[in-house]
Scaffold this active site. Structure first.
Site, mmCIF file in Angstrom:
data_model
loop_
_atom_site.group_PDB
_atom_site.id
_atom_site.type_symbol
_atom_site.label_atom_id
_atom_site.label_comp_id
_atom_site.label_asym_id
_atom_site.label_seq_id
_atom_site.Cartn_x
_atom_site.Cartn_y
_atom_site.Cartn_z
ATOM 1 N NE ARG A 30 109.209 11.065 47.064
ATOM 2 C CZ ARG A 30 108.321 11.490 47.613
ATOM 3 N NH1 ARG A 30 108.312 11.292 49.037
ATOM 4 N NH2 ARG A 30 107.027 11.761 47.658
ATOM 5 C CB CYS A 51 71.439 12.861 43.340
ATOM 6 S SG CYS A 51 72.276 14.054 42.669
ATOM 7 C CB CYS A 54 68.817 14.360 40.201
ATOM 8 S SG CYS A 54 70.314 13.093 39.699
ATOM 9 C CG ASP A 77 69.807 23.726 50.138
ATOM 10 O OD1 ASP A 77 69.715 24.854 50.052
ATOM 11 O OD2 ASP A 77 70.236 22.642 50.081
ATOM 12 C CG HIS A 113 73.119 11.642 39.536
ATOM 13 N ND1 HIS A 113 73.601 11.754 40.555
ATOM 14 C CD2 HIS A 113 73.885 9.764 39.179
ATOM 15 C CE1 HIS A 113 74.214 11.785 41.073
ATOM 16 N NE2 HIS A 113 74.353 10.483 41.115
ATOM 17 C CG ASN A 153 86.061 21.507 45.560
ATOM 18 O OD1 ASN A 153 87.313 22.264 45.154
ATOM 19 N ND2 ASN A 153 85.654 22.227 46.833
ATOM 20 N N GLY A 159 87.069 16.218 48.753
ATOM 21 C CA GLY A 159 86.289 16.968 49.171
ATOM 22 C C GLY A 159 84.633 16.697 48.613
ATOM 23 C CB CYS A 160 83.129 16.905 45.524
ATOM 24 S SG CYS A 160 82.168 16.983 44.289
ATOM 25 C CB SER A 161 79.932 15.918 49.488
ATOM 26 O OG SER A 161 79.063 16.997 49.526
ATOM 27 C CG HIS A 164 74.912 15.911 39.751
ATOM 28 N ND1 HIS A 164 73.284 14.943 39.046
ATOM 29 C CD2 HIS A 164 74.209 16.934 38.652
ATOM 30 C CE1 HIS A 164 72.941 15.505 38.513
ATOM 31 N NE2 HIS A 164 73.174 16.746 38.124
ATOM 32 C CG HIS A 166 77.761 20.072 42.516
ATOM 33 N ND1 HIS A 166 77.698 18.831 42.408
ATOM 34 C CD2 HIS A 166 78.171 20.599 43.240
ATOM 35 C CE1 HIS A 166 78.971 18.376 43.335
ATOM 36 N NE2 HIS A 166 78.919 19.765 43.731
ATOM 37 C CD GLN A 168 80.816 24.613 46.513
ATOM 38 O OE1 GLN A 168 80.429 25.659 47.251
ATOM 39 N NE2 GLN A 168 81.113 22.902 46.589
ATOM 40 C CD GLU A 317 104.877 19.185 50.563
ATOM 41 O OE1 GLU A 317 104.805 19.379 52.004
ATOM 42 O OE2 GLU A 317 106.039 18.749 49.921
HETATM 43 O O1 G1P Z 1 109.643 12.751 52.737
HETATM 44 P P1 G1P Z 1 108.414 11.717 52.573
HETATM 45 O O2 G1P Z 1 107.493 11.177 53.331
HETATM 46 O O3 G1P Z 1 108.666 10.419 51.445
HETATM 47 O O4 G1P Z 1 107.032 12.684 51.734
HETATM 48 C C1 G1P Z 1 106.263 13.623 52.087
HETATM 49 O O5 G1P Z 1 107.230 14.845 52.543
HETATM 50 C C2 G1P Z 1 107.327 15.134 51.921
HETATM 51 C C3 G1P Z 1 107.369 16.670 52.616
HETATM 52 O O6 G1P Z 1 106.312 17.425 53.552
HETATM 53 C C4 G1P Z 1 106.307 15.631 51.006
HETATM 54 O O7 G1P Z 1 106.727 16.666 49.821
HETATM 55 C C5 G1P Z 1 106.189 14.398 50.394
HETATM 56 O O8 G1P Z 1 104.381 14.491 49.403
HETATM 57 C C6 G1P Z 1 105.398 13.676 51.362
HETATM 58 O O9 G1P Z 1 105.003 12.511 50.854
HETATM 59 O O1 G1P Z 2 80.527 22.959 50.030
HETATM 60 P P1 G1P Z 2 81.039 21.853 50.024
HETATM 61 O O2 G1P Z 2 80.989 20.811 48.623
HETATM 62 O O3 G1P Z 2 80.389 21.274 50.758
HETATM 63 O O4 G1P Z 2 82.190 21.557 50.518
HETATM 64 C C1 G1P Z 2 83.304 21.750 49.920
HETATM 65 O O5 G1P Z 2 83.921 22.445 49.096
HETATM 66 C C2 G1P Z 2 83.831 23.403 50.402
HETATM 67 C C3 G1P Z 2 84.783 24.835 49.889
HETATM 68 O O6 G1P Z 2 86.233 24.552 48.199
HETATM 69 C C4 G1P Z 2 85.316 23.514 51.274
HETATM 70 O O7 G1P Z 2 85.117 24.551 52.463
HETATM 71 C C5 G1P Z 2 84.643 22.376 52.570
HETATM 72 O O8 G1P Z 2 85.079 21.193 53.004
HETATM 73 C C6 G1P Z 2 84.236 21.002 51.306
HETATM 74 O O9 G1P Z 2 84.003 19.570 51.642
#
Ligand code: G1P
Ligand code: G1P
Lengths: 339, 339
Positions: A30, A51, A54, A77, A113, A153, A159-161, A164, A166, A168, A317
């Site tokens: 698709r 950073c 670092c 922290d 880094h 992550n 979601g990695c901020s 560098h 690393h 967890q 999903e």
């Molecule tokens: O069906 P769509 O809009 O093409 O696709 C979207 O919804 C589906 C069902 O939740 C997911 O599997 C796809 O990853 C998402 O992009």
């Molecule tokens: O701990 P971080 O890097 O600030 O945060 C990241 O990892 C965490 C653990 O998976 C998640 O809860 C956060 O949503 C994500 O942004």
């Protein structure tokens, strides 16, 4: 190879969680008109003065990072779990809650880094593995801690901020949902067969050679039959080991080699620093008999077709079951070609 | 109100799935330096000639959409599930798979390309509700279909590839994972107490008034005690109904009103067209006794702090348990202020 699995919609059973994934091979064709992710292929400097990970830099709470040379670990922290928080229970009709204590740490993989695990040599990655072993043992020895979750992550899309390199480590008193499921499934099989379910599965996969990406003397990298993410992979020790502290002699280096091989292949796949969340599932540190556990490391990368198009785990999903289009067997071929 | 729940890390039990969510209230203060989402507040035209969902336009497979005036339903051109695919079973050692058949449909909520449910009047939304009822019954009457999943992915960040207001309906032979869990938990409670667990929970919440956002004669909008997403909400019928086909008389309009109220509040929260995945969980259409079911509609929106900062469900959440910072009770206050 069973070709029905490549041609028709079906669901596959995850022997470790007891859940199913829906696979729709015909749907890989698709067109995509949705959101594209930003790709950053910028080359980072080896040292970034802004950073907070670092070496030698000051963190938000005023602490100064040491001039570390390999890995460096500190307590998060902004920890989601703490050791000194109040303990309590709520048991009020259908409202049920329970306090949770724990320790959250950050582990810098390298002072450089600019790097990621994919850019590090196996001997450098081995330093990370040795630190994971140390942390698993130290945290596990704490009476408050019954489970240690090591994870990374990688990439802004995960979601990695901070780029560098690393990961967890969140450790806590009770077993999280996913660990609870794997504990149950592995225990049931072990009680019935007196051997680990993952070891038995691994033997079957080594026989078939349909989903194996790489192996060395101690480890196999494969795409599990029930993989959810398009390029999800798993590193499994060939010996039955319940947790990472059981790796001996050159096994830590062989594990580092497996990590190196799969992360390098990932980066080549779409010619980008490949984002993912990875994690190690292993035996709880609750002092009980955990012989049913067979530890493993999984990679859950979100990308689907290119550096900018990811798989969205959304509506169906979230409310139904995870769903994938490209099959595990097609994904294996793509990754194997990049070794 | 139990203030420990606002101050200390704890986990809350989801009575419908049997799983836990980790809550870390003190962590809401952490600064965010990670990825920002793109916001599109562009005003769309009422008709877009390049949109394959607009009335009168031609879809990718050459079919022409009718000049529909309210809602319009068609079978997904790239359906993940099909009725004519081969049936087979794989039971090969630890490799277990099973073919899955089904029907996937797309439902356009309005011919107006510029709108979302939040912009539509309750009488217009009621047309969508009436169509959901019709589809649930028609699909459910098909011998091949034992479960009907109604859902919507709204916003590019939720994988929605076309901003035209629309949702989807995936229906299939077996029960997906999430439905299986809710089936078990609801059945266990019903067998023990001869009443629905969600109805009992609702009575408790109406008594406490701590997590209620809105109610009318037939429906309550609330944040469940165990909510995972920062602004997750649920619409629950006050009467014990197992599925949406049981709504009578003015109940379809009252349900439409509840949808209108919560989607409008969402749009006001961060002054943006609020992305989410929503879905209705209801009784299977397997012809069995499903009196333990109490249907409900849930909204899972990803935004956390602003139109551009979302909550990432990544490393710990994927390998451990879902985790949230802001508590359900704080989120309720924010949404209630916007009614
Ligand atoms: O069906 P769509 O809009 O093409 O696709 C979207 O919804 C589906 C069902 O939740 C997911 O599997 C796809 O990853 C998402 O992009
Ligand atoms: O701990 P971080 O890097 O600030 O945060 C990241 O990892 C965490 C653990 O998976 C998640 O809860 C956060 O949503 C994500 O942004």
């Amino acid at each position: 190879m069973n070709t029905d699995l490549q041609d028709y919609s079906h669901k596959r059973f995850n022997i470790l969680t007891g859940e199913w994934v829906l696979v729709s091979p015909h749907r890989a064709k698709r067109p995509w008109q949705g959101q594209n992710e930003a790709v950053s292929n910028e080359v980072r400097p080896s040292y970034d003065e802004s950073c907070y990970l670092c070496a030698g830099n000051t963190r938000i709470n005023g602490e100064v990072n040491p001039k570390y040379e390999n890995v460096f670990v500190f307590t998060n922290d902004f920890a989601a779990l703490q050791t000194d928080s109040k303990t309590f229970t709520v048991d009020d009709g259908l409202l049920k809650a329970q306090s949770e204590q724990g320790i959250c740490k950050v582990i810098c993989f390298s002072p450089d880094h600019s790097k990621s695990l994919a850019d590090m040599a196996p001997v450098e990655i081995e330093q990370v593995v040795l630190e994971w072993q140390k942390q698993y043992k130290e945290l596990g020895d704490n009476d408050l801690i019954n489970y240690v979750q090591i994870f990374e992550n990688k990439g802004a899309v995960m979601g990695c901020s901070n780029p560098h390199p690393h990961g967890q480590i969140w450790s806590q008193t009770t077993l999280p949902n996913e660990v609870e499921k794997k504990d149950t499934q592995q225990r049931n099989y072990y009680n019935e067969h007196q051997k680990s379910i993952l070891g038995t599965y691994l033997a079957q996969e080594l026989e078939k050679q349909e989903r194996i990406i790489f192996e060395n003397d101690a480890f196999v990298v494969l795409i599990p039959f029930w993989a959810v993410w398009p390029f999800e992979t798993m590193i499994v020790p060939k010996k039955h080991q319940t947790n990472i502290s059981e790796m001996k002699d050159n096994e830590t280096l062989l594990f580092a080699e497996a990590i190196s091989v799969i992360t390098k292949a990932y980066d080549k796949l779409f010619n980008t620093s490949f984002p993912y969340s990875s994690g190690i599932h292993q035996s709880p540190t609750n002092g009980q008999d955990n012989n049913h556990w067979h530890w493993h490391m999984s990679f859950y990368p979100p990308l689907l077709r290119s550096a900018t198009v990811k798989k969205f785990m959304v509506g169906y999903e979230m409310f139904g079951s995870p769903q994938r289009d490209i099959t595990a067997e097609s994904a294996v071929k793509m990754l194997r070609n990049l070794l």
